[in-house]
Write a protein that holds these residues in place. Sequence first.
Motif: not given
Length: 221
Positions: A143-148, A155-156
């Motif tokens: 969720d954090a990676a999508i929101d960022a 990629r991470l």
Amino acid sequence: MREWLAEQSEAFRKMIKIVVIDPSAPYASGIRAALPDAKIAVDKWHLVALANQMVTEVRQRVTRDLLGRRCTVADPVWVNRRLLLTGAEHLSAKQWKRLSRMLDDHDPTNEIGAAWGVKERLRMLLAEREPAKVRRRLADFYDAAIDAQLPEATRLAETIQTWWPAILVALTEDVSNARTEGFNRIIKQTKRVGCGYRNMINYQRRILSHIAVTRPQKSAA
């Protein structure tokens, strides 16, 4: 690695149940070919290193976009760069204030802060052992990676998704190759200081002596 394993006895190979590696496709391929029954685990340290690299790449890109140049010693983002790579639980109250002030004053797009949040959620995920908590932390990380909405964070997340079965083995089995990495560092340092060794026996003795001197000694009590 595959050649070395092939030289070992079948009984030796069968005793290997888990192999801990860094996220490297050639390593994984060699392990699967030589040890088809062994589980593959990805060491957590390498994943944290990838997350730190992601934060650094975002910091450098944001600086170039805002200032049109690389960071210098006069830029707070560069001066406090190590705080971005330090685990949140290891920051002192003074360091927290410095980090917060730096992000408030010098991260107008909030991209650096978002990247830092993704990194910290990955660290929290890698600290879990219980399956239910692991699933929750994994969802939080994605969720954090999508929101960022950062290409570096995406990629991470894709790397974590690709290696997730092996990461899960590392978490549930609580295994790491930190000890091996430590010995490997000692071997490299010994070779560098000695400027190379022509006699392999002397090289081995020097390595063992260095380990004996530098390793912490356990109490006999």
